[in-house]
Motif scaffolding. Structure first.
Motif, PDB file in Angstrom:
ATOM      1  N   GLY A  94       0.806  -1.217   0.000  1.00  0.00           N
ATOM      2  CA  GLY A  94       0.000   0.000   0.000  1.00  0.00           C
ATOM      3  C   GLY A  94       0.839   1.267   0.000  1.00  0.00           C
ATOM      4  N   MET A  95       1.994   1.226   0.635  1.00  0.00           N
ATOM      5  CA  MET A  95       2.883   2.387   0.653  1.00  0.00           C
ATOM      6  C   MET A  95       3.426   2.686  -0.747  1.00  0.00           C
ATOM      7  SD  MET A  95       3.128   3.771   3.718  1.00  0.00           S
ATOM      8  CE  MET A  95       4.706   4.595   3.839  1.00  0.00           C
ATOM      9  N   ASP A  96       3.373   1.705  -1.632  1.00  0.00           N
ATOM     10  CA  ASP A  96       3.793   1.915  -3.019  1.00  0.00           C
ATOM     11  C   ASP A  96       2.665   2.503  -3.869  1.00  0.00           C
ATOM     12  OD1 ASP A  96       6.390   1.082  -2.651  1.00  0.00           O
ATOM     13  OD2 ASP A  96       6.104  -0.903  -3.515  1.00  0.00           O
ATOM     14  N   GLY A  97       1.517   2.782  -3.254  1.00  0.00           N
ATOM     15  CA  GLY A  97       0.452   3.454  -3.982  1.00  0.00           C
ATOM     16  C   GLY A  97      -0.922   2.816  -3.925  1.00  0.00           C
ATOM     17  N   TRP A  98      -1.025   1.588  -3.415  1.00  0.00           N
ATOM     18  CA  TRP A  98      -2.325   0.928  -3.313  1.00  0.00           C
ATOM     19  C   TRP A  98      -2.942   1.302  -1.970  1.00  0.00           C
ATOM     20  CZ3 TRP A  98      -3.437  -4.669  -1.694  1.00  0.00           C
ATOM     21  CH2 TRP A  98      -4.758  -5.013  -1.997  1.00  0.00           C
ATOM     22  N   LYS A  99      -3.740   2.357  -1.959  1.00  0.00           N
ATOM     23  CA  LYS A  99      -4.279   2.928  -0.723  1.00  0.00           C
ATOM     24  C   LYS A  99      -4.990   1.888   0.141  1.00  0.00           C
ATOM     25  CE  LYS A  99      -7.136   6.735   0.930  1.00  0.00           C
ATOM     26  NZ  LYS A  99      -7.992   7.850   0.582  1.00  0.00           N
ATOM     27  N   PHE A 100      -5.785   1.015  -0.472  1.00  0.00           N
ATOM     28  CA  PHE A 100      -6.504  -0.005   0.292  1.00  0.00           C
ATOM     29  C   PHE A 100      -5.533  -0.904   1.057  1.00  0.00           C
ATOM     30  CE2 PHE A 100      -8.011  -4.362   0.724  1.00  0.00           C
ATOM     31  CZ  PHE A 100      -9.106  -4.163   1.558  1.00  0.00           C
ATOM     32  N   GLY A 101      -4.442  -1.288   0.414  1.00  0.00           N
ATOM     33  CA  GLY A 101      -3.463  -2.156   1.070  1.00  0.00           C
ATOM     34  C   GLY A 101      -2.867  -1.515   2.303  1.00  0.00           C
ATOM     35  N   ARG A 102      -2.535  -0.242   2.188  1.00  0.00           N
ATOM     36  CA  ARG A 102      -1.976   0.479   3.342  1.00  0.00           C
ATOM     37  C   ARG A 102      -2.987   0.546   4.481  1.00  0.00           C
ATOM     38  NH1 ARG A 102       0.369   6.684   3.405  1.00  0.00           N
ATOM     39  NH2 ARG A 102       1.115   6.605   5.554  1.00  0.00           N
ATOM     40  N   GLN A 103      -4.222   0.897   4.156  1.00  0.00           N
ATOM     41  CA  GLN A 103      -5.258   1.006   5.183  1.00  0.00           C
ATOM     42  C   GLN A 103      -5.572  -0.343   5.815  1.00  0.00           C
ATOM     43  OE1 GLN A 103      -8.326   2.829   2.828  1.00  0.00           O
ATOM     44  NE2 GLN A 103      -7.718   4.901   3.413  1.00  0.00           N
ATOM     45  N   ALA A 104      -5.763  -1.360   4.981  1.00  0.00           N
ATOM     46  CA  ALA A 104      -6.067  -2.700   5.502  1.00  0.00           C
ATOM     47  C   ALA A 104      -4.912  -3.224   6.343  1.00  0.00           C
ATOM     48  CB  ALA A 104      -6.364  -3.658   4.349  1.00  0.00           C
ATOM     49  N   GLY A 105      -3.698  -2.934   5.917  1.00  0.00           N
ATOM     50  CA  GLY A 105      -2.524  -3.397   6.644  1.00  0.00           C
ATOM     51  C   GLY A 105      -2.420  -2.805   8.035  1.00  0.00           C
ATOM     52  N   ILE A 106      -2.608  -1.511   8.151  1.00  0.00           N
ATOM     53  CA  ILE A 106      -2.461  -0.882   9.468  1.00  0.00           C
ATOM     54  C   ILE A 106      -3.673  -1.182  10.351  1.00  0.00           C
ATOM     55  CG2 ILE A 106      -3.373   1.408   8.913  1.00  0.00           C
ATOM     56  CD1 ILE A 106      -0.360   0.546  11.196  1.00  0.00           C
ATOM     57  N   ILE A 107      -4.859  -1.237   9.761  1.00  0.00           N
ATOM     58  CA  ILE A 107      -6.047  -1.553  10.564  1.00  0.00           C
ATOM     59  C   ILE A 107      -5.951  -2.963  11.126  1.00  0.00           C
ATOM     60  CG2 ILE A 107      -8.537  -2.002  10.428  1.00  0.00           C
ATOM     61  CD1 ILE A 107      -8.686   0.445   8.512  1.00  0.00           C
ATOM     62  N   SER A 108      -5.553  -3.926  10.310  1.00  0.00           N
ATOM     63  CA  SER A 108      -5.434  -5.298  10.813  1.00  0.00           C
ATOM     64  C   SER A 108      -4.351  -5.387  11.883  1.00  0.00           C
ATOM     65  CB  SER A 108      -5.157  -6.276   9.669  1.00  0.00           C
ATOM     66  OG  SER A 108      -3.923  -6.010   9.048  1.00  0.00           O
ATOM     67  N   THR A 109      -3.251  -4.680  11.691  1.00  0.00           N
ATOM     68  CA  THR A 109      -2.181  -4.689  12.691  1.00  0.00           C
ATOM     69  C   THR A 109      -2.670  -4.110  14.009  1.00  0.00           C
ATOM     70  OG1 THR A 109      -0.471  -4.533  11.000  1.00  0.00           O
ATOM     71  CG2 THR A 109       0.134  -3.826  13.228  1.00  0.00           C
ATOM     72  N   LEU A 110      -3.346  -2.982  13.948  1.00  0.00           N
ATOM     73  CA  LEU A 110      -3.827  -2.337  15.177  1.00  0.00           C
ATOM     74  C   LEU A 110      -4.891  -3.181  15.882  1.00  0.00           C
ATOM     75  CD1 LEU A 110      -3.979   1.394  14.011  1.00  0.00           C
ATOM     76  CD2 LEU A 110      -2.230   0.291  15.438  1.00  0.00           C
ATOM     77  N   LEU A 111      -5.784  -3.797  15.118  1.00  0.00           N
ATOM     78  CA  LEU A 111      -6.810  -4.650  15.728  1.00  0.00           C
ATOM     79  C   LEU A 111      -6.178  -5.869  16.412  1.00  0.00           C
ATOM     80  CD1 LEU A 111      -9.694  -4.535  13.105  1.00  0.00           C
ATOM     81  CD2 LEU A 111      -9.643  -3.479  15.386  1.00  0.00           C
ATOM     82  N   VAL A 112      -5.199  -6.482  15.752  1.00  0.00           N
ATOM     83  CA  VAL A 112      -4.513  -7.629  16.360  1.00  0.00           C
ATOM     84  C   VAL A 112      -3.794  -7.188  17.625  1.00  0.00           C
ATOM     85  CG1 VAL A 112      -2.608  -9.268  16.054  1.00  0.00           C
ATOM     86  CG2 VAL A 112      -4.311  -8.986  14.254  1.00  0.00           C
ATOM     87  N   MET A 113      -3.103  -6.049  17.568  1.00  0.00           N
ATOM     88  CA  MET A 113      -2.378  -5.565  18.749  1.00  0.00           C
ATOM     89  C   MET A 113      -3.345  -5.261  19.895  1.00  0.00           C
ATOM     90  SD  MET A 113       0.229  -2.361  19.184  1.00  0.00           S
ATOM     91  CE  MET A 113       1.641  -3.119  18.412  1.00  0.00           C
ATOM     92  N   LEU A 114      -4.465  -4.637  19.582  1.00  0.00           N
ATOM     93  CA  LEU A 114      -5.466  -4.335  20.602  1.00  0.00           C
ATOM     94  C   LEU A 114      -6.007  -5.618  21.226  1.00  0.00           C
ATOM     95  CD1 LEU A 114      -7.373  -2.351  22.083  1.00  0.00           C
ATOM     96  CD2 LEU A 114      -8.933  -2.595  20.130  1.00  0.00           C
ATOM     97  N   GLY A 115      -6.397  -6.570  20.394  1.00  0.00           N
ATOM     98  CA  GLY A 115      -6.945  -7.821  20.906  1.00  0.00           C
ATOM     99  C   GLY A 115      -5.941  -8.591  21.750  1.00  0.00           C
ATOM    100  N   LEU A 116      -4.719  -8.695  21.265  1.00  0.00           N
ATOM    101  CA  LEU A 116      -3.690  -9.415  22.022  1.00  0.00           C
ATOM    102  C   LEU A 116      -3.355  -8.685  23.314  1.00  0.00           C
ATOM    103  CD1 LEU A 116      -1.229 -10.453  19.160  1.00  0.00           C
ATOM    104  CD2 LEU A 116      -2.811 -11.954  20.401  1.00  0.00           C
ATOM    105  N   GLY A 117      -3.289  -7.365  23.254  1.00  0.00           N
ATOM    106  CA  GLY A 117      -2.992  -6.589  24.454  1.00  0.00           C
ATOM    107  C   GLY A 117      -4.052  -6.764  25.529  1.00  0.00           C
ATOM    108  N   LEU A 118      -5.308  -6.677  25.118  1.00  0.00           N
ATOM    109  CA  LEU A 118      -6.401  -6.858  26.079  1.00  0.00           C
ATOM    110  C   LEU A 118      -6.397  -8.275  26.659  1.00  0.00           C
ATOM    111  CD1 LEU A 118      -9.272  -4.942  24.254  1.00  0.00           C
ATOM    112  CD2 LEU A 118      -8.075  -4.244  26.349  1.00  0.00           C
ATOM    113  N   TYR A 119      -6.178  -9.261  25.798  1.00  0.00           N
ATOM    114  CA  TYR A 119      -6.168 -10.640  26.276  1.00  0.00           C
ATOM    115  C   TYR A 119      -4.989 -10.893  27.212  1.00  0.00           C
ATOM    116  CZ  TYR A 119      -6.796 -15.663  26.440  1.00  0.00           C
ATOM    117  OH  TYR A 119      -7.006 -16.948  26.872  1.00  0.00           O
ATOM    118  N   ALA A 120      -3.849 -10.273  26.935  1.00  0.00           N
ATOM    119  CA  ALA A 120      -2.683 -10.425  27.813  1.00  0.00           C
ATOM    120  C   ALA A 120      -2.977  -9.860  29.205  1.00  0.00           C
ATOM    121  CB  ALA A 120      -1.464  -9.738  27.203  1.00  0.00           C
TER     122      ALA A 120
END
Length: 132
Positions: A94-120
């Protein structure tokens, strides 16, 4: 195998990190920029994608390993790992120009981090404080 989710995810993350580094190196070579970013937008984007990975991956990988150690490997932990890795591949594309890829990439990363953090935090308090 000890901590199969953590080992698999960390191995895959190492390969992604290598791929990101190679992308930066190839861009440096192509653009003949050996130090810094030379103000080159493509190189800046690839350097940022690599650094973004370095900012998020260690915390997520540590959470995966500690949760797996504390609670065992479970299907949802595998799913979180796959989602994280997929996001870490989509983001630099996405950083190479595919806006959806960049957005999906960071959103999925943040959601995983949030879920794992809360579960920890939940796991840490589920068993109580053994020092009391």
């Amino acid at each position: 195998m000890l901590l199969p989710v953590a080992l698999t995810t960390t191995g895959a993350a190492a390969l992604i990190n290598l791929w990101l580094g190679v992308r930066v190196s190839r861009t440096r070579q192509a653009e003949k920029i050996w130090t810094g970013d030379g103000g080159n937008p493509r190189l800046i984007a690839r350097m940022r994608a690599h650094l973004n990975f370095a900012e998020y991956a260690p915390v997520v990988l540590l959470l995966i390993a500690l949760i797996e150690f504390g609670a065992g490997s479970q299907l949802w932990l595998w799913a979180a790992s796959v989602l994280f890795l997929l996001g870490r591949i989509l983001h630099p594309i996405g950083m190479d120009g595919w806006k959806f890829g960049r957005q999906a990439g960071i959103i999925s990363t943040l959601l995983v981090m949030l879920g794992l953090g809360l579960y920890a935090v939940f796991l840490a308090h589920q068993y109580g404080n053994p020092l009391r």
